[in-house]
Design an enzyme around this catalytic site. Structure first.
Site, PDB file in Angstrom:
ATOM      1  N   SER A 199     -29.036 103.937  68.046  1.00 18.41           N
ATOM      2  CA  SER A 199     -28.253 104.874  67.060  1.00 18.41           C
ATOM      3  C   SER A 199     -28.270 104.245  65.839  1.00 18.41           C
ATOM      4  CB  SER A 199     -26.956 105.159  67.486  1.00 18.41           C
ATOM      5  OG  SER A 199     -26.367 106.164  66.899  1.00 18.41           O
ATOM      6  N   ASN A 200     -27.427 104.728  64.914  1.00 22.11           N
ATOM      7  CA  ASN A 200     -27.117 104.156  63.554  1.00 22.11           C
ATOM      8  C   ASN A 200     -25.895 104.150  63.133  1.00 22.11           C
ATOM      9  OD1 ASN A 200     -26.370 106.612  61.984  1.00 22.11           O
ATOM     10  ND2 ASN A 200     -28.384 107.186  62.834  1.00 22.11           N
TER      11      ASN A 200
END
Ligand code: CTP
Length: 396
Positions: A208-209
């Site tokens: 993810s980020n």
């Protein structure tokens, strides 16, 4: 401007409560329908009868007064409000609102309303400057609450400091300013995305980020305030704004499917989400064990939602960059055939992930570049929506 407008005037327990009589009186003179809600402590400072006489309406203070039309439907006031004003607003009510407490008529009304909310704080200067109060106020402001004051001067204790209720005329100006705002997105359907997508590796891990979703939520909420029907497709669930249709998704593929479905009848798509560009090629059904000294994951491209979802709506993209902000954003604007791109440098502390502020550059299809100062995400949201309104009006 205030004729036929319903103003909910919330009064809380500060010595400045007596000034609320002046606010109520001037609002009535301006043609507003004023409904006063007092907390129990407010009623120790001024008599409900005073406000009752000024407004010609019963004062609401209890949710358990069964003879009141509003006590039975404890959110009825929230629904009829064109604007809610809390003057004076104590540190206590600010803290309650910041945490979503709804234990009396006023807090229930604020929590349930979709109308704009104005706070005019008044308290001792140490209470006002206390980081807890400041944090609560910042939280509320980031969620779109408007604050007026407090002013600097002589306080009830005799001390000179910041904590005085703002001048009554200033509070009235704020109310008029809010009421003067156009519902310029009335009848429009706006689709907004928020948060970073999660691309699963196995049942435990994902890629993810750092996107928090705050920018997308701010846009969704601002669009709702301006009268739009709003669909928010998000990976993160923050405090749920009232009146917004929220769909939670996890992956880029899921986001694409929902966006494609929801955007069919939309006027604009605003992609504030940080969509993963790559996802693991395969998903391991069982947890991957640490059996070897290294592990290679094969990643494949995800679809580009902004480019691939077709339809006749305004397209707004965001460009999160770490370098060459303008050039990279211009390239994305062109490649994705956007109407507008909003670019920010995510390495900047005040416009990076998770914070309530943002410093952005907006670039239009015609090449016009607008460099905005550091603003709250909610303020940025309104700037973006101003452009969307302009583009929609041009179309029709
Ligand atoms: N976007 C999208 N689908 C993707 C990736 C991005 O719709 N698979 C959208 C984002 O929501 C954003 C815009 O495209 O509005 C730009 O996203 P950004 O991550 O800044 O750029 P990318 O196109 O992913 O390019 P790069 O990562 O190479 O900078």
């Amino acid at each position: 401007m205030l004729a036929k407008k319903t103003v909910i005037l919330g009064i809380t327990g500060s010595i400045a409560a007596y000034k609320a009589t002046d606010i109520a009186s001037k609002l009535v003179q301006d043609g507003a329908e004023v409904r006063v809600v007092m907390t129990r402590s407010a009623a120790r400072f001024i008599m409900p009868l005073t406000l009752n006489s000024i407004t010609g309406r019963p004062v609401e203070s209890s949710m358990w007064n069964m003879s009141s039309e509003f006590s039975i439907g404890h959110v009825t006031l929230a629904e009829v409000a064109d604007v809610v004003v809390i003057a004076p607003a104590t540190a206590n009510i600010i803290a309650k609102l910041a945490t979503g407490v709804a234990d009396d008529m006023l807090t229930c009304t604020v929590l349930a309303t979709m109308a704009p909310i104005i706070l005019a704080p008044a308290m001792n200067d140490n209470m006002f400057l206390n980081p807890i109060t400041q944090k609560n106020l910042a939280k509320l402001k980031a969620r779109g609450f408007i604050t007026v004051g407090p002013g600097y001067g002589r306080l009830a204790s005799g001390k000179i400091g910041t904590g005085r209720l703002a001048e009554v005329d200033k509070i009235l100006d704020a109310i008029k300013q809010v009421m003067g705002q156009k519902s310029d997105l009335n009848g429009r359907h706006i689709v907004v995305t928020a948060g970073g997508t999660h691309e699963p590796i196995d049942p435990v891990r994902y890629i993810s980020n750092r996107s928090s979703g705050k920018m997308g939520y701010a846009i969704a909420e601002a669009a709702r305030y301006r009268g739009a029907q709003v669909s928010l497709i998000t990976t993160t669930i923050l405090a749920e704004p009232a009146g917004i249709d929220i769909t939670q998704v996890e992956t880029a593929l899921e986001m694409k499917t929902v966006v494609a479905q929801v955007v069919k009848d939309a006027d604009a798509l605003i992609m504030a989400a940080a969509v993963a560009d790559y996802r693991p090629k395969s998903f391991a059904k069982a947890k991957i064990k640490k059996e070897s000294s290294s592990l290679t994951l094969e990643l494949i491209r995800t679809p580009d939602i902004l480019t691939e979802v077709k339809g006749n709506f305004i397209r707004v993209g965001f460009a999160a960059e770490t370098e060459d902000l303008l050039a990279n954003a211009q390239k994305k604007l062109k490649e994705k055939q956007l109407d507008l791109i909003v670019a920010n440098n995510i390495t900047d502390k005040e416009s990076g992930f998770g914070v309530n502020t943002n410093k952005v550059i907006m670039i239009s299809r015609n090449g016009r570049v607008k460099d905005l100062p550091l603003l709250t995400k909610r303020e940025v949201a309104d700037k973006v929506l101003d452009r969307v309104v302009g583009l929609l009006n041009k179309r029709s």
